[in-house]
Design a protein around this motif. Sequence first.
Motif, PDB file in Angstrom:
ATOM      1  N   ALA A   1       0.826  -1.205   0.000  1.00 35.87           N
ATOM      2  CA  ALA A   1       0.000   0.000   0.000  1.00 35.87           C
ATOM      3  C   ALA A   1       0.862   1.258   0.000  1.00 35.87           C
ATOM      4  O   ALA A   1       0.456   2.293  -0.525  1.00 35.87           O
ATOM      5  CB  ALA A   1      -0.926   0.016   1.207  1.00 35.87           C
ATOM      6  N   LYS A   2       2.084   1.150   0.554  1.00 44.56           N
ATOM      7  CA  LYS A   2       2.986   2.303   0.613  1.00 44.56           C
ATOM      8  C   LYS A   2       4.379   1.859   0.173  1.00 44.56           C
ATOM      9  O   LYS A   2       4.947   0.918   0.734  1.00 44.56           O
ATOM     10  CB  LYS A   2       3.016   2.887   2.028  1.00 44.56           C
ATOM     11  CG  LYS A   2       1.655   3.438   2.448  1.00 44.56           C
ATOM     12  CD  LYS A   2       1.661   4.062   3.820  1.00 44.56           C
ATOM     13  CE  LYS A   2       0.276   4.596   4.167  1.00 44.56           C
ATOM     14  NZ  LYS A   2       0.210   5.206   5.499  1.00 44.56           N
ATOM     15  N   LEU A   3       4.906   2.544  -0.830  1.00 44.39           N
ATOM     16  CA  LEU A   3       6.178   2.149  -1.442  1.00 44.39           C
ATOM     17  C   LEU A   3       7.328   2.998  -0.900  1.00 44.39           C
ATOM     18  O   LEU A   3       8.030   3.679  -1.655  1.00 44.39           O
ATOM     19  CB  LEU A   3       6.088   2.280  -2.970  1.00 44.39           C
ATOM     20  CG  LEU A   3       4.888   1.594  -3.639  1.00 44.39           C
ATOM     21  CD1 LEU A   3       4.912   1.834  -5.122  1.00 44.39           C
ATOM     22  CD2 LEU A   3       4.872   0.099  -3.321  1.00 44.39           C
ATOM     23  N   PHE A   4       7.551   2.951   0.417  1.00 37.44           N
ATOM     24  CA  PHE A   4       8.627   3.739   1.012  1.00 37.44           C
ATOM     25  C   PHE A   4      10.009   3.155   0.712  1.00 37.44           C
ATOM     26  O   PHE A   4      11.010   3.851   0.848  1.00 37.44           O
ATOM     27  CB  PHE A   4       8.436   3.844   2.524  1.00 37.44           C
ATOM     28  CG  PHE A   4       7.218   4.646   2.928  1.00 37.44           C
ATOM     29  CD1 PHE A   4       6.769   5.697   2.147  1.00 37.44           C
ATOM     30  CD2 PHE A   4       6.527   4.344   4.096  1.00 37.44           C
ATOM     31  CE1 PHE A   4       5.654   6.426   2.518  1.00 37.44           C
ATOM     32  CE2 PHE A   4       5.422   5.073   4.479  1.00 37.44           C
ATOM     33  CZ  PHE A   4       4.979   6.126   3.677  1.00 37.44           C
ATOM     34  N   TYR A   5      10.074   1.895   0.297  1.00 35.91           N
ATOM     35  CA  TYR A   5      11.368   1.277   0.003  1.00 35.91           C
ATOM     36  C   TYR A   5      12.039   1.895  -1.228  1.00 35.91           C
ATOM     37  O   TYR A   5      13.242   1.754  -1.423  1.00 35.91           O
ATOM     38  CB  TYR A   5      11.217  -0.243  -0.192  1.00 35.91           C
ATOM     39  CG  TYR A   5      10.427  -0.635  -1.425  1.00 35.91           C
ATOM     40  CD1 TYR A   5      11.066  -0.832  -2.644  1.00 35.91           C
ATOM     41  CD2 TYR A   5       9.056  -0.831  -1.359  1.00 35.91           C
ATOM     42  CE1 TYR A   5      10.347  -1.209  -3.771  1.00 35.91           C
ATOM     43  CE2 TYR A   5       8.340  -1.198  -2.465  1.00 35.91           C
ATOM     44  CZ  TYR A   5       8.990  -1.388  -3.677  1.00 35.91           C
ATOM     45  OH  TYR A   5       8.279  -1.762  -4.794  1.00 35.91           O
ATOM     46  N   LEU A   6      11.263   2.624  -2.047  1.00 32.92           N
ATOM     47  CA  LEU A   6      11.853   3.272  -3.228  1.00 32.92           C
ATOM     48  C   LEU A   6      12.789   4.419  -2.842  1.00 32.92           C
ATOM     49  O   LEU A   6      13.613   4.836  -3.651  1.00 32.92           O
ATOM     50  CB  LEU A   6      10.741   3.808  -4.143  1.00 32.92           C
ATOM     51  CG  LEU A   6       9.808   2.763  -4.778  1.00 32.92           C
ATOM     52  CD1 LEU A   6       8.731   3.460  -5.588  1.00 32.92           C
ATOM     53  CD2 LEU A   6      10.590   1.800  -5.655  1.00 32.92           C
ATOM     54  N   ARG A   7      12.665   4.922  -1.628  1.00 38.93           N
ATOM     55  CA  ARG A   7      13.517   6.030  -1.191  1.00 38.93           C
ATOM     56  C   ARG A   7      14.987   5.605  -1.055  1.00 38.93           C
ATOM     57  O   ARG A   7      15.882   6.428  -1.201  1.00 38.93           O
ATOM     58  CB  ARG A   7      13.020   6.578   0.154  1.00 38.93           C
ATOM     59  CG  ARG A   7      11.641   7.216   0.083  1.00 38.93           C
ATOM     60  CD  ARG A   7      11.124   7.557   1.463  1.00 38.93           C
ATOM     61  NE  ARG A   7       9.824   8.215   1.412  1.00 38.93           N
ATOM     62  CZ  ARG A   7       9.068   8.472   2.472  1.00 38.93           C
ATOM     63  NH1 ARG A   7       9.493   8.104   3.684  1.00 38.93           N
ATOM     64  NH2 ARG A   7       7.908   9.075   2.351  1.00 38.93           N
ATOM     65  N   ASP A   8      15.204   4.339  -0.779  1.00 41.57           N
ATOM     66  CA  ASP A   8      16.574   3.848  -0.578  1.00 41.57           C
ATOM     67  C   ASP A   8      17.202   3.328  -1.871  1.00 41.57           C
ATOM     68  O   ASP A   8      18.338   2.856  -1.849  1.00 41.57           O
ATOM     69  CB  ASP A   8      16.587   2.723   0.473  1.00 41.57           C
ATOM     70  CG  ASP A   8      16.012   3.198   1.801  1.00 41.57           C
ATOM     71  OD1 ASP A   8      16.202   4.395   2.111  1.00 41.57           O
ATOM     72  OD2 ASP A   8      15.371   2.392   2.499  1.00 41.57           O
ATOM     73  N   ARG A   9      16.478   3.410  -2.970  1.00 36.90           N
ATOM     74  CA  ARG A   9      16.992   2.842  -4.217  1.00 36.90           C
ATOM     75  C   ARG A   9      17.387   3.937  -5.193  1.00 36.90           C
ATOM     76  O   ARG A   9      16.878   5.057  -5.149  1.00 36.90           O
ATOM     77  CB  ARG A   9      15.951   1.922  -4.837  1.00 36.90           C
ATOM     78  CG  ARG A   9      15.603   0.758  -3.912  1.00 36.90           C
ATOM     79  CD  ARG A   9      14.873  -0.323  -4.622  1.00 36.90           C
ATOM     80  NE  ARG A   9      14.613  -1.464  -3.737  1.00 36.90           N
ATOM     81  CZ  ARG A   9      14.030  -2.584  -4.135  1.00 36.90           C
ATOM     82  NH1 ARG A   9      13.634  -2.713  -5.392  1.00 36.90           N
ATOM     83  NH2 ARG A   9      13.847  -3.575  -3.287  1.00 36.90           N
ATOM     84  N   VAL A  10      18.303   3.545  -6.122  1.00 36.80           N
ATOM     85  CA  VAL A  10      18.840   4.508  -7.083  1.00 36.80           C
ATOM     86  C   VAL A  10      18.728   3.887  -8.479  1.00 36.80           C
ATOM     87  O   VAL A  10      18.837   2.665  -8.641  1.00 36.80           O
ATOM     88  CB  VAL A  10      20.319   4.835  -6.768  1.00 36.80           C
ATOM     89  CG1 VAL A  10      20.857   5.904  -7.724  1.00 36.80           C
ATOM     90  CG2 VAL A  10      20.463   5.300  -5.326  1.00 36.80           C
ATOM     91  N   GLY A  11      18.532   4.758  -9.484  1.00 37.90           N
ATOM     92  CA  GLY A  11      18.524   4.300 -10.874  1.00 37.90           C
ATOM     93  C   GLY A  11      17.241   3.570 -11.224  1.00 37.90           C
ATOM     94  O   GLY A  11      16.136   3.969 -10.849  1.00 37.90           O
ATOM     95  N   LYS A  12      17.391   2.438 -11.970  1.00 34.46           N
ATOM     96  CA  LYS A  12      16.215   1.686 -12.397  1.00 34.46           C
ATOM     97  C   LYS A  12      15.475   1.062 -11.220  1.00 34.46           C
ATOM     98  O   LYS A  12      14.257   0.874 -11.266  1.00 34.46           O
ATOM     99  CB  LYS A  12      16.620   0.567 -13.364  1.00 34.46           C
ATOM    100  CG  LYS A  12      16.974   1.057 -14.757  1.00 34.46           C
ATOM    101  CD  LYS A  12      17.241  -0.128 -15.662  1.00 34.46           C
ATOM    102  CE  LYS A  12      17.563   0.344 -17.071  1.00 34.46           C
ATOM    103  NZ  LYS A  12      17.823  -0.812 -17.972  1.00 34.46           N
ATOM    104  N   ALA A  13      16.193   0.738 -10.176  1.00 36.28           N
ATOM    105  CA  ALA A  13      15.572   0.106  -9.002  1.00 36.28           C
ATOM    106  C   ALA A  13      14.610   1.042  -8.280  1.00 36.28           C
ATOM    107  O   ALA A  13      13.762   0.588  -7.508  1.00 36.28           O
ATOM    108  CB  ALA A  13      16.649  -0.371  -8.038  1.00 36.28           C
ATOM    109  N   SER A  14      14.718   2.347  -8.544  1.00 36.36           N
ATOM    110  CA  SER A  14      13.840   3.304  -7.874  1.00 36.36           C
ATOM    111  C   SER A  14      12.486   3.439  -8.569  1.00 36.36           C
ATOM    112  O   SER A  14      11.666   4.263  -8.172  1.00 36.36           O
ATOM    113  CB  SER A  14      14.516   4.675  -7.815  1.00 36.36           C
ATOM    114  OG  SER A  14      14.707   5.171  -9.126  1.00 36.36           O
ATOM    115  N   LYS A  15      12.263   2.635  -9.609  1.00 35.82           N
ATOM    116  CA  LYS A  15      10.979   2.650 -10.331  1.00 35.82           C
ATOM    117  C   LYS A  15      10.288   1.304 -10.170  1.00 35.82           C
ATOM    118  O   LYS A  15      10.940   0.280  -9.976  1.00 35.82           O
ATOM    119  CB  LYS A  15      11.200   2.927 -11.815  1.00 35.82           C
ATOM    120  CG  LYS A  15      11.774   4.306 -12.103  1.00 35.82           C
ATOM    121  CD  LYS A  15      11.949   4.501 -13.586  1.00 35.82           C
ATOM    122  CE  LYS A  15      12.539   5.878 -13.888  1.00 35.82           C
ATOM    123  NZ  LYS A  15      12.742   6.085 -15.336  1.00 35.82           N
TER     124      LYS A  15
END
Length: 207
Positions: free
Chosen positions: A94-108
């Motif tokens: 429901a909440k994609l807070f893990y994207l904050r720690d990722r960079v590049g393609k992994a942040s999408k």
Amino acid sequence: MDIIKSIEHEQLKNKVPVLGVGNTVKVHVRIKEGNRERIQVFEGIIIKKQGGGVNETFTVRRISYGVGVEKTFLVHSPLVEKVELVRVGKARRAKLFYLRDRVGKASKTKEKLGARIENKEITLKEEMVEEAPVAEEAVAVEENVTANEEVAQVVEAPVEETVVAPEEAAAIETTEVVAEEVVDTVKEEPVSEVTEAPATEETKTEE
């Protein structure tokens, strides 16, 4: 509580876009700069939705020049012009807070293959208030039209009776001229008889 709900209901938008967590969207926001107003587009991934009713919000995250930027928008805000769907993404949270720690393609988020990109909307309330005056205006317009038609008929009726064709006008003029000539001849005849009668009597007396 009923008064508060009624006031909040008035502030709700008639149609609200369908927002899915993990989708990439373009948010068209109105921005005022002095006396001018323009629309700015903020494109990013929806990482969370929260609240309900008038207080319902959604947060959009994007990476600008290597820096993560997040903006939270009110769904029913008049400043949010529209929300345009760009890409449908897969999300199991429901909440994609893990994207904050990722960079590049992994942040999408991964894209859903074969998903239709449609800007769907939910109708929360129908525009019933605006339909009533429209119907009243239509009735008023019809009444005005009928009144104008009646007035036009009343005005046009005597005009049609007084219209005379050119041939009839010429015939009327000729009859008037003939009538004047007959009157002149009738007036001249008794005058000639009166003048001749005394002449005959004088001749008799002379004899």
